[in-house]
Design a protein around this motif. Structure first.
Motif, PDB file in Angstrom:
ATOM      1  N   MET A   1       0.949  -1.392   0.379  1.00  0.00           N
ATOM      2  CA  MET A   1      -0.038   0.234  -0.154  1.00  0.00           C
ATOM      3  C   MET A   1       1.237   1.201   0.018  1.00  0.00           C
ATOM      4  O   MET A   1       1.864   1.162   0.505  1.00  0.00           O
ATOM      5  CB  MET A   1      -1.191  -0.173   1.080  1.00  0.00           C
ATOM      6  CG  MET A   1      -1.244   0.982   1.536  1.00  0.00           C
ATOM      7  SD  MET A   1      -2.973   1.067   2.592  1.00  0.00           S
ATOM      8  CE  MET A   1      -3.918  -0.446   1.962  1.00  0.00           C
ATOM      9  N   ASP A   2       0.244   2.424  -0.596  1.00  0.00           N
ATOM     10  CA  ASP A   2       1.337   3.639  -0.782  1.00  0.00           C
ATOM     11  C   ASP A   2       1.214   4.118   0.165  1.00  0.00           C
ATOM     12  O   ASP A   2       0.428   4.310   1.624  1.00  0.00           O
ATOM     13  CB  ASP A   2       0.208   4.533  -1.770  1.00  0.00           C
ATOM     14  CG  ASP A   2       1.442   5.712  -1.942  1.00  0.00           C
ATOM     15  OD1 ASP A   2       2.309   5.703  -2.100  1.00  0.00           O
ATOM     16  OD2 ASP A   2       0.465   6.721  -2.334  1.00  0.00           O
ATOM     17  N   TRP A  31       8.084   8.086   3.820  1.00  0.00           N
ATOM     18  CA  TRP A  31       6.365   8.330   4.005  1.00  0.00           C
ATOM     19  C   TRP A  31       6.759   9.402   2.521  1.00  0.00           C
ATOM     20  O   TRP A  31       7.497  10.029   2.599  1.00  0.00           O
ATOM     21  CB  TRP A  31       6.034   8.666   4.955  1.00  0.00           C
ATOM     22  CG  TRP A  31       5.707   8.042   5.749  1.00  0.00           C
ATOM     23  CD1 TRP A  31       6.412   6.709   7.158  1.00  0.00           C
ATOM     24  CD2 TRP A  31       4.798   6.227   5.636  1.00  0.00           C
ATOM     25  NE1 TRP A  31       6.055   5.928   7.427  1.00  0.00           N
ATOM     26  CE2 TRP A  31       4.423   6.100   6.838  1.00  0.00           C
ATOM     27  CE3 TRP A  31       3.891   6.425   5.423  1.00  0.00           C
ATOM     28  CZ2 TRP A  31       4.323   4.354   7.481  1.00  0.00           C
ATOM     29  CZ3 TRP A  31       2.746   5.233   5.701  1.00  0.00           C
ATOM     30  CH2 TRP A  31       3.159   4.630   6.825  1.00  0.00           C
ATOM     31  N   ARG A  32       5.511   9.249   1.628  1.00  0.00           N
ATOM     32  CA  ARG A  32       5.207  10.368   1.184  1.00  0.00           C
ATOM     33  C   ARG A  32       3.910  11.056   1.901  1.00  0.00           C
ATOM     34  O   ARG A  32       2.984  10.767   1.565  1.00  0.00           O
ATOM     35  CB  ARG A  32       5.135   9.584  -0.569  1.00  0.00           C
ATOM     36  CG  ARG A  32       4.388  11.042  -1.396  1.00  0.00           C
ATOM     37  CD  ARG A  32       4.586  10.922  -3.095  1.00  0.00           C
ATOM     38  NE  ARG A  32       3.021   9.650  -2.591  1.00  0.00           N
ATOM     39  CZ  ARG A  32       1.923   9.492  -3.009  1.00  0.00           C
ATOM     40  NH1 ARG A  32       1.493  11.214  -2.911  1.00  0.00           N
ATOM     41  NH2 ARG A  32       0.334   9.140  -2.985  1.00  0.00           N
ATOM     42  N   ASP A  98      -5.944  10.964  -4.685  1.00  0.00           N
ATOM     43  CA  ASP A  98      -4.582  10.343  -3.676  1.00  0.00           C
ATOM     44  C   ASP A  98      -4.711   9.833  -2.677  1.00  0.00           C
ATOM     45  O   ASP A  98      -4.719  10.929  -1.366  1.00  0.00           O
ATOM     46  CB  ASP A  98      -3.813  11.329  -4.266  1.00  0.00           C
ATOM     47  CG  ASP A  98      -1.622  10.744  -3.844  1.00  0.00           C
ATOM     48  OD1 ASP A  98      -2.422   9.968  -3.781  1.00  0.00           O
ATOM     49  OD2 ASP A  98      -1.277  12.340  -3.498  1.00  0.00           O
ATOM     50  N   PRO A  99      -5.094   9.010  -2.127  1.00  0.00           N
ATOM     51  CA  PRO A  99      -5.829   8.596  -0.986  1.00  0.00           C
ATOM     52  C   PRO A  99      -4.841   8.688   0.153  1.00  0.00           C
ATOM     53  O   PRO A  99      -3.617   8.288  -0.560  1.00  0.00           O
ATOM     54  CB  PRO A  99      -6.415   7.567  -0.835  1.00  0.00           C
ATOM     55  CG  PRO A  99      -6.697   7.422  -2.601  1.00  0.00           C
ATOM     56  CD  PRO A  99      -5.967   8.295  -3.338  1.00  0.00           C
ATOM     57  N   PRO A 100      -4.654   9.102   1.383  1.00  0.00           N
ATOM     58  CA  PRO A 100      -3.776   8.810   2.207  1.00  0.00           C
ATOM     59  C   PRO A 100      -3.819   7.974   3.236  1.00  0.00           C
ATOM     60  O   PRO A 100      -5.523   6.848   3.328  1.00  0.00           O
ATOM     61  CB  PRO A 100      -3.963  10.327   2.893  1.00  0.00           C
ATOM     62  CG  PRO A 100      -5.411  10.824   2.865  1.00  0.00           C
ATOM     63  CD  PRO A 100      -6.020  10.339   1.945  1.00  0.00           C
ATOM     64  N   ARG A 101      -3.370   7.465   3.514  1.00  0.00           N
ATOM     65  CA  ARG A 101      -2.734   6.308   4.829  1.00  0.00           C
ATOM     66  C   ARG A 101      -3.887   6.748   5.959  1.00  0.00           C
ATOM     67  O   ARG A 101      -4.660   5.828   7.064  1.00  0.00           O
ATOM     68  CB  ARG A 101      -1.873   5.475   4.690  1.00  0.00           C
ATOM     69  CG  ARG A 101      -1.799   4.556   4.047  1.00  0.00           C
ATOM     70  CD  ARG A 101      -1.741   3.822   3.733  1.00  0.00           C
ATOM     71  NE  ARG A 101      -1.113   2.908   5.388  1.00  0.00           N
ATOM     72  CZ  ARG A 101      -0.454   1.690   4.862  1.00  0.00           C
ATOM     73  NH1 ARG A 101       1.174   2.430   4.775  1.00  0.00           N
ATOM     74  NH2 ARG A 101      -0.297   1.660   6.946  1.00  0.00           N
TER      75      ARG A 101
END
Length: 386
Positions: A1-2, A31-32, A98-101
């Motif tokens: 997962m991104d 992390w981005r 661009d969903p975040p965690r």
């Protein structure tokens, strides 16, 4: 997962600055990070390793008032509402693509809380000041909110409800997140033992700001004077400081953006006056700090073991100043009617009190032992694996 995280904050120094070392640490770990706040913080955000998502929350229409009170609090709460209304369309569009965690949001950011709920991301609140709960609130003595504040709170509740978020009733505004990162150490938090495992007290992190080369320290410890970045339009206070500290050793005095140095009168040769100083860099060499007692400034002073002469300007600062005095880390003065003699006496007291020096050394150890940005990053990463 991104490995993508969203940070969301009101565009204000006291809210953005404490988070940037955490951003830098998470970026270092791979992390981005997309950081949503005002364009004026773009340089600092990108320097920390994040990508700016520009929000368009309007700046206050006028300089901060010289008298605080319910109307000022209501105005701040209204800014939260305006920020949510103007930011949410931008945030929703950006993070839908661009969903975040996780959404790591300033605890006052209604937009951040709503974004977390709408995206289904983990919710992480970032608290630049004291945590509050039903058993511990340093602001409880303020009593029932006046009508102008209640009106804005109702507006906030309606906006939140329209997005499926329920505001907390009774304590604070937003209910605790599933993880709450508090930028004070447990030893400074009132009633710290009443907070459960959702709260992590990590203290402050000066980051790279303590190495700012924009100021050269004198050969002896300096007295630092600053009323912070908000309620600092106090020319009469700075004139009193000039009278109090003339010819008493080196002084660094930050007067902010509203006070013109030319209007302060003759400047003694021992006093360096500027709109801003690199605060951690100065505090590393400070004997005492005459401060408004904003939490960021208070934490930075305690990080370096610098005693405080607190001159609070508003309710939150009153609470901080009260805690400083309660723990023997400094003294509190009343901003109304303060004299040069008051200031001299207070500075002499905090720089010569042996018991205060012991308390400061103990708190400095606690502040540095809380873990700062590394502990915050650890907590966020652990939260995302549970």
């Amino acid at each position: 997962m991104d490995r993508h995280l969203a940070f969301v904050s009101l565009p204000a120094h006291g809210h953005v600055t404490p988070t940037l070392p955490v951003v830098a640490e998470l970026a270092r770990r791979g992390w981005r990070i997309s950081y949503a706040t005002g364009e004026q913080f773009g340089f600092e955000v990108e320097k920390a390793g994040a990508t700016l998502v520009r929000t368009s929350t309007p700046a206050p229409a006028a300089p901060p008032p010289t008298v605080t009170g319910p109307a000022v609090v209501a105005s701040f709460l209204q800014r939260i509402v305006v920020d949510a209304r103007t930011s949410l369309p931008v945030l929703t569009a950006h993070f839908r693509a661009d969903p975040p965690r996780a959404v790591c949001y300033d605890a006052t950011s209604l937009a951040g809380r709503i974004l977390a709920a709408e995206t289904g991301a983990a919710d992480v609140a970032l608290l630049p000041t004291f945590a509050t709960n039903e058993r511990s609130s340093p602001f409880a003595r303020a009593g029932a909110p006046p009508p102008e504040i209640l009106a804005v709170v109702r507006e906030m509740a309606d906006l939140a409800a329209a997005h499926g978020v329920e505001l907390q009733r009774g304590v604070g505004i937003l209910a605790p997140a599933s993880l709450n990162v508090v930028f004070v150490p447990r030893e400074f938090q009132p009633g710290a033992d009443t907070f459960d495992g959702r709260f992590r007290f990590v203290g402050p992190s000066p980051g790279t700001r303590e190495d700012d080369g924009g100021w050269s320290p004198p050969d002896e410890p300096v007295l630092f004077v600053s009323l912070g970045t908000a309620f600092n339009d106090r020319p009469e206070f700075f004139r009193t400081c000039l009278e109090a500290f003339a010819d008493r050793g080196p002084v660094a005095m930050a007067v902010g953006q509203h006070v013109g140095v030319d209007g302060l009168g003759a400047i003694p040769g021992n006093i360096d006056i500027r709109p801003w100083f690199p605060q951690p860099a100065v505090l590393r060499h400070a004997a005492a700090f005459v401060s408004h007692a904003g939490m960021g400034s208070t934490m930075e002073a305690l990080y370096y073991g610098v005693p405080l002469v607190c001159v609070p300007q508003m309710l939150e600062q009153e609470a901080n100043a009260g805690r400083v005095a309660e723990l023997g880390l400094g003294v509190r003065l009343d901003a109304a009617g303060i004299t040069a003699a008051d200031l001299r006496t207070a500075v002499d007291a905090v720089t010569t009190d042996a018991a205060m020096r012991t308390a400061l050394d103990r708190m400095r150890t606690a502040v540095r032992g809380a873990g700062g940005a590394e502990a915050a990053a650890d907590a966020i990463e652990a939260h995302l694996t549970t």
